[in-house]
Design a protein around this motif. Sequence first.
Motif, PDB file in Angstrom:
ATOM      1  N   GLY A   1       5.061  17.429  20.259  1.00  0.00           N
ATOM      2  CA  GLY A   1       4.013  16.672  19.579  1.00  0.00           C
ATOM      3  C   GLY A   1       4.043  16.889  18.083  1.00  0.00           C
ATOM      4  O   GLY A   1       4.238  18.012  17.609  1.00  0.00           O
ATOM      5  N   LEU A   2       3.887  15.816  17.323  1.00  0.00           N
ATOM      6  CA  LEU A   2       3.911  15.863  15.872  1.00  0.00           C
ATOM      7  C   LEU A   2       2.555  15.433  15.318  1.00  0.00           C
ATOM      8  O   LEU A   2       1.853  14.622  15.931  1.00  0.00           O
ATOM      9  N   ASP A   3       2.213  15.967  14.160  1.00  0.00           N
ATOM     10  CA  ASP A   3       0.963  15.627  13.495  1.00  0.00           C
ATOM     11  C   ASP A   3       1.181  14.345  12.697  1.00  0.00           C
ATOM     12  O   ASP A   3       1.835  14.352  11.655  1.00  0.00           O
ATOM     13  N   SER A   4       0.651  13.243  13.160  1.00  0.00           N
ATOM     14  CA  SER A   4       0.905  11.951  12.520  1.00  0.00           C
ATOM     15  C   SER A   4       0.263  11.838  11.141  1.00  0.00           C
ATOM     16  O   SER A   4       0.622  10.957  10.359  1.00  0.00           O
ATOM     17  N   SER A   5      -0.683  12.723  10.819  1.00  0.00           N
ATOM     18  CA  SER A   5      -1.309  12.671   9.495  1.00  0.00           C
ATOM     19  C   SER A   5      -0.486  13.398   8.442  1.00  0.00           C
ATOM     20  O   SER A   5      -0.801  13.347   7.258  1.00  0.00           O
ATOM     21  N   ASP A   6       0.603  14.058   8.869  1.00  0.00           N
ATOM     22  CA  ASP A   6       1.443  14.829   7.958  1.00  0.00           C
ATOM     23  C   ASP A   6       2.691  14.015   7.601  1.00  0.00           C
ATOM     24  O   ASP A   6       3.024  13.023   8.245  1.00  0.00           O
ATOM     25  N   ILE A   7       3.407  14.466   6.575  1.00  0.00           N
ATOM     26  CA  ILE A   7       4.666  13.815   6.191  1.00  0.00           C
ATOM     27  C   ILE A   7       5.809  14.384   7.028  1.00  0.00           C
ATOM     28  O   ILE A   7       5.707  15.480   7.591  1.00  0.00           O
TER      29      ILE A   7
ATOM     30  N   GLY B   1       7.792   9.651  -4.750  1.00  0.00           N
ATOM     31  CA  GLY B   1       7.283  10.910  -5.276  1.00  0.00           C
ATOM     32  C   GLY B   1       6.409  11.611  -4.260  1.00  0.00           C
ATOM     33  O   GLY B   1       6.131  11.099  -3.174  1.00  0.00           O
ATOM     34  N   ASP B   2       5.933  12.804  -4.603  1.00  0.00           N
ATOM     35  CA  ASP B   2       5.102  13.584  -3.688  1.00  0.00           C
ATOM     36  C   ASP B   2       3.881  12.799  -3.222  1.00  0.00           C
ATOM     37  O   ASP B   2       3.452  12.907  -2.072  1.00  0.00           O
ATOM     38  N   ASP B   3       3.311  11.992  -4.112  1.00  0.00           N
ATOM     39  CA  ASP B   3       2.082  11.293  -3.767  1.00  0.00           C
ATOM     40  C   ASP B   3       2.353  10.003  -2.996  1.00  0.00           C
ATOM     41  O   ASP B   3       1.412   9.315  -2.601  1.00  0.00           O
ATOM     42  N   SER B   4       3.630   9.658  -2.792  1.00  0.00           N
ATOM     43  CA  SER B   4       3.924   8.421  -2.066  1.00  0.00           C
ATOM     44  C   SER B   4       4.806   8.655  -0.850  1.00  0.00           C
ATOM     45  O   SER B   4       5.285   7.695  -0.241  1.00  0.00           O
ATOM     46  N   LEU B   5       5.040   9.917  -0.488  1.00  0.00           N
ATOM     47  CA  LEU B   5       5.778  10.186   0.740  1.00  0.00           C
ATOM     48  C   LEU B   5       4.924   9.741   1.929  1.00  0.00           C
ATOM     49  O   LEU B   5       3.749  10.076   2.020  1.00  0.00           O
ATOM     50  N   CYS B   6       5.515   8.980   2.828  1.00  0.00           N
ATOM     51  CA  CYS B   6       4.740   8.357   3.890  1.00  0.00           C
ATOM     52  C   CYS B   6       4.430   9.340   5.014  1.00  0.00           C
ATOM     53  O   CYS B   6       5.279  10.151   5.401  1.00  0.00           O
ATOM     54  N   THR B   7       3.251   9.231   5.557  1.00  0.00           N
ATOM     55  CA  THR B   7       2.895  10.038   6.716  1.00  0.00           C
ATOM     56  C   THR B   7       3.562   9.453   7.956  1.00  0.00           C
ATOM     57  O   THR B   7       3.999   8.301   7.975  1.00  0.00           O
ATOM     58  N   LEU B   8       3.592  10.246   9.012  1.00  0.00           N
ATOM     59  CA  LEU B   8       4.173   9.780  10.272  1.00  0.00           C
ATOM     60  C   LEU B   8       3.283   8.737  10.942  1.00  0.00           C
ATOM     61  O   LEU B   8       3.746   8.001  11.823  1.00  0.00           O
ATOM     62  N   GLU B   9       2.040   8.659  10.538  1.00  0.00           N
ATOM     63  CA  GLU B   9       1.183   7.586  11.045  1.00  0.00           C
ATOM     64  C   GLU B   9       1.630   6.250  10.464  1.00  0.00           C
ATOM     65  O   GLU B   9       1.635   5.229  11.147  1.00  0.00           O
TER      66      GLU B   9
ATOM     67  N   GLN C   1       0.845  -1.193   0.000  1.00  0.00           N
ATOM     68  CA  GLN C   1       0.000   0.000   0.000  1.00  0.00           C
ATOM     69  C   GLN C   1       0.876   1.237   0.000  1.00  0.00           C
ATOM     70  O   GLN C   1       1.807   1.362   0.772  1.00  0.00           O
ATOM     71  N   LEU C   2       0.577   2.155  -0.882  1.00  0.00           N
ATOM     72  CA  LEU C   2       1.263   3.434  -0.917  1.00  0.00           C
ATOM     73  C   LEU C   2       0.353   4.495  -0.339  1.00  0.00           C
ATOM     74  O   LEU C   2      -0.872   4.419  -0.475  1.00  0.00           O
ATOM     75  N   VAL C   3       0.979   5.498   0.285  1.00  0.00           N
ATOM     76  CA  VAL C   3       0.186   6.590   0.842  1.00  0.00           C
ATOM     77  C   VAL C   3      -0.159   7.550  -0.281  1.00  0.00           C
ATOM     78  O   VAL C   3       0.713   8.140  -0.899  1.00  0.00           O
ATOM     79  N   THR C   4      -1.410   7.660  -0.587  1.00  0.00           N
ATOM     80  CA  THR C   4      -1.831   8.590  -1.635  1.00  0.00           C
ATOM     81  C   THR C   4      -2.768   9.656  -1.093  1.00  0.00           C
ATOM     82  O   THR C   4      -3.238  10.499  -1.833  1.00  0.00           O
ATOM     83  N   GLY C   5      -3.001   9.618   0.206  1.00  0.00           N
ATOM     84  CA  GLY C   5      -3.998  10.509   0.767  1.00  0.00           C
ATOM     85  C   GLY C   5      -3.439  11.773   1.377  1.00  0.00           C
ATOM     86  O   GLY C   5      -4.006  12.299   2.323  1.00  0.00           O
ATOM     87  N   LEU C   6      -2.291  12.270   0.896  1.00  0.00           N
ATOM     88  CA  LEU C   6      -1.771  13.519   1.422  1.00  0.00           C
ATOM     89  C   LEU C   6      -2.725  14.654   1.075  1.00  0.00           C
ATOM     90  O   LEU C   6      -3.249  14.724  -0.039  1.00  0.00           O
ATOM     91  N   SER C   7      -2.897  15.540   2.009  1.00  0.00           N
ATOM     92  CA  SER C   7      -3.758  16.683   1.734  1.00  0.00           C
ATOM     93  C   SER C   7      -3.081  17.611   0.742  1.00  0.00           C
ATOM     94  O   SER C   7      -1.863  17.620   0.614  1.00  0.00           O
ATOM     95  N   ALA C   8      -3.893  18.372   0.040  1.00  0.00           N
ATOM     96  CA  ALA C   8      -3.325  19.351  -0.885  1.00  0.00           C
ATOM     97  C   ALA C   8      -2.418  20.311  -0.144  1.00  0.00           C
ATOM     98  O   ALA C   8      -1.392  20.741  -0.652  1.00  0.00           O
ATOM     99  N   HIS C   9      -2.788  20.617   1.111  1.00  0.00           N
ATOM    100  CA  HIS C   9      -1.967  21.527   1.908  1.00  0.00           C
ATOM    101  C   HIS C   9      -0.593  20.925   2.163  1.00  0.00           C
ATOM    102  O   HIS C   9       0.428  21.591   2.032  1.00  0.00           O
ATOM    103  N   SER C  10      -0.546  19.628   2.493  1.00  0.00           N
ATOM    104  CA  SER C  10       0.727  18.998   2.798  1.00  0.00           C
ATOM    105  C   SER C  10       1.655  19.037   1.601  1.00  0.00           C
ATOM    106  O   SER C  10       2.827  19.369   1.712  1.00  0.00           O
ATOM    107  N   VAL C  11       1.130  18.640   0.451  1.00  0.00           N
ATOM    108  CA  VAL C  11       1.970  18.619  -0.739  1.00  0.00           C
ATOM    109  C   VAL C  11       2.403  20.028  -1.110  1.00  0.00           C
ATOM    110  O   VAL C  11       3.545  20.266  -1.504  1.00  0.00           O
ATOM    111  N   ARG C  12       1.463  21.006  -0.979  1.00  0.00           N
ATOM    112  CA  ARG C  12       1.831  22.387  -1.301  1.00  0.00           C
ATOM    113  C   ARG C  12       2.930  22.889  -0.372  1.00  0.00           C
ATOM    114  O   ARG C  12       3.892  23.515  -0.807  1.00  0.00           O
TER     115      ARG C  12
END
Length: 657
Positions: free
Chosen positions: A450-456, A279-287, A2-13
Motif C-alpha cells: 500500500g502506498l500513500d496517495s497524498s505523498d510524492i 520543482g519541489d512545489d510541482s512534483l505530483c502526488t500519487l493521487e 493545475q499544478l500540485v502545490t499542496g505538498l506537506s512540509a514533511h514531504s518536501v523535507r
Amino acid sequence: MQLVTGLSAHSVRVLRTSLCALSLSILAACGGGGSGGGDDGNNPPISQRDRLTLSGDSTAEIGDSVGVVATLSAQGYTRFEWEQLAGPSLGDLAGNGTGGISFDVRTSGNYSFRLTASDRNGNSVQDTFDISVSPDSNNGQVQLRADRAVSEGAEFSLRLNATSYNGSVNSWHFEQLSGPSASMEEDDSEQPVLFVTAPQVTGDQVLTFKATLETSAGSYSDIAYVVVQDRPEVTSEYFCLGDGDYCGTTAALNNVYSYRADSPYRDYLADCVYSNQLGDDSLCTLEKLPVIGMQSGAPTVDQIMDHVLVSHDWMGARFEQFLNELDPHGDFARLLRATTAVVISSDIRPSFYWSLTGAIYLDPDSLWLSPKERDVINEQPDYRSGFGSDLNFVTPWRYVKNNNYVFYGYPVSQRENRPLREIEADLGSLLYHELAHANDAMSPAKINAGLDSSDIFFNQAQSGAVVNESVRAVNTPQSSELFALADVRYRGVEASALQRLYDAGDIAGFFFPDSASDFYSYTTPWEDTAMLFEEVMMSMRYGIQRDIAVTNSPFSPRSGDDYVVAQGQRGRIGSTNIRARATTAVQGLLPEAWAEAHAHLNSITPVAMCVGEGWNQNLTPACAGQSGVLRYAAPEPSRAAPMPTDRPRSFIPPTRF
C-alpha cells in the motif's frame, strides 16, 4: 493546467533529505540526454488573434525530400495534427504530432496539407500549405533529412543522403542560410551528418540549412527547414540547461504530449515528469499521477497507454503494438506496474529511469521500423563516447542466438526498413533493464503493502528497502580495481597512471573470478541488479545468450577481429558465483517469474571464449579440440558483423556526482 502545490512540509523535507543521501540512486539510467521540453502549465491563455503560419517547400521534383514547418505567434500549443487534403496518398507522416513534417515524394502532382494546433483547453488554430511536385529532371538528387520542429536550445542532427548523382564524391559541406545563428558541428566519423544546437529565440523562428554534395561531375544540394519553438523559461532545478545537482538532462526538453488524447492524465502528465519547470512545489502526488500498479496488479495495455508521453505519434503507436503483440508472457505489463509514466521522445539518448518522477525515458532508436521514422531521431553521439579512451582494454558485449548476432546494425545511409520482430529483442532488452530500475525503486512488495496517495513518488519509493540491497547481500562483487575503473569508463573520471598501464590480461584477472555479470555492474548497485535481471530474462524468454569479454583496445580497428580476446564467456549469468545473485534479483523485481528463472539459471552452463582469437571469430566459441583449419571454416554470418561496443544503453548523468 493545475499544478500540485499542496505538498506537506514533511514531504518536501523528506524529499530534499533523501536527495542528499541518495545521490547514486535517484537517476539510474540506460540512455538519455538530448533536448525537448514538455508543457509547464504557465502558458498564457490562447487568444483568438494567435496566428499559425506554415512554410517550407512549395515546389519540388519527384525524389525530393520535402518539408513543411509551423510557427505560432504564442506559446501554449502542444498538440499538432497534420492532415493530407490533396495529392497521392503519403500514408502516415512520421512528423505527425509535431510542428514539422518531412517526406519523400514519389509521384508528381499537387499536394495540400492542413495543420491543426491545439492547446490543452481544446482551443485550436489551423493553416494549410500546398506543394507542386513536377517530374524528375534526371539531374541527380540529394536529400537533407529531416525538416522538423525543435525547442530552443535543443540538440538535433541533419543527415545528407544521395539518391542519385553523377561522378565520384569529392566532399560535402553544410551551411545555415537563414534564421538566428545556430551552433553547428560536422560529424568527425566521415559521415555526412550535421550536429546542431538550436539558438534561444523570442517567438518561433524558422531556420534553413543547406547541404551540398560536391562530385567530379558537379554539385548537388538540398535545403531543410527547422522551426525552433519558443518554450517557457527553464526554471527547474531538475530538468535544466545548467549543471544543477540533480539534473535529469542538461539540454532543453522537447515538446511531448499524452499519446492518448482521452487519457485522464492528459492535462498534466508532462508537467509531472517532463517539464522545464519541474520543482519541489510541482512534483505530483500519487493521487494525481498514480503508479500504474496502484490501479491494477495486472494492468491492461489501455491502462498503460494512458501513462505514455511521446514527441511523435508513431512512437506511441509502436510501443502499444509492442505490448499487444510482443509481450506473450505479460512481463512488461507487470514490470510497468512500478512506473508513473513512459516518455518516448526523439531527443532522449540514451534511455534512463528517474526515481524522482517514477518514469522511464526511452530512446526511440529501439522502436523505429521505417527510414522516415528514423529520420526524426537525434543522431547526436553518446556524450560518454570519449570516456576512458586512454585505457588499454575494452570489455565488449553482444547478444547472440544460434551462434549469430541478435542485433545487426542498419546503416542509416542505406535507409532500410526492419520488421516488427527485429525490435523484439532490441526493445525487450532495453525494457527489461529500465524496468528493473523501476521495480528496484518501487518494488512489487512496496506496491502490495500500500502506498500513500497524498505523498510524492520519490518519498514513497524511499520509504522501504530497495531490491538491490538484497542482491548486494549475496556474494557481492569485490574488485576495488574494477569499481575505480568503472568511474573512468562510464563517468569520465581521469585515469591514473596505474590504470593506464593495465592491459587486457590484468582486467580479465580482476573480472572473471569476481561475481559481477558485466563491467558496467561496477558503476552502482542499481546497474549491477539491472544487468543481472536483463541477462537472465533475455536468456529465459528468448533463448538469447550474452557474450562478455576483455580485449585489447586497438588504435585504429578495421574489423572486430582487431579486438583480441584475453578472456571471455557466453552465458556468464549461469556461473556458480553469479547464479544466486541473479535469482535474488528476479525474486525481488518480478516475483511471478522467479520459480521459472531459478530453474532456468540452473540449466545454463557458461561457455569459454577462445583466448587469443578475434571478437568476430569468437561468434562460434568452439576452440577446444579443433584444428585451426576446422576452427576457421565456420560459416560466415549472413550480414556484416557490427564493430564491438562496450557502451551500455544506460547511463548515470555526470551531474549526479
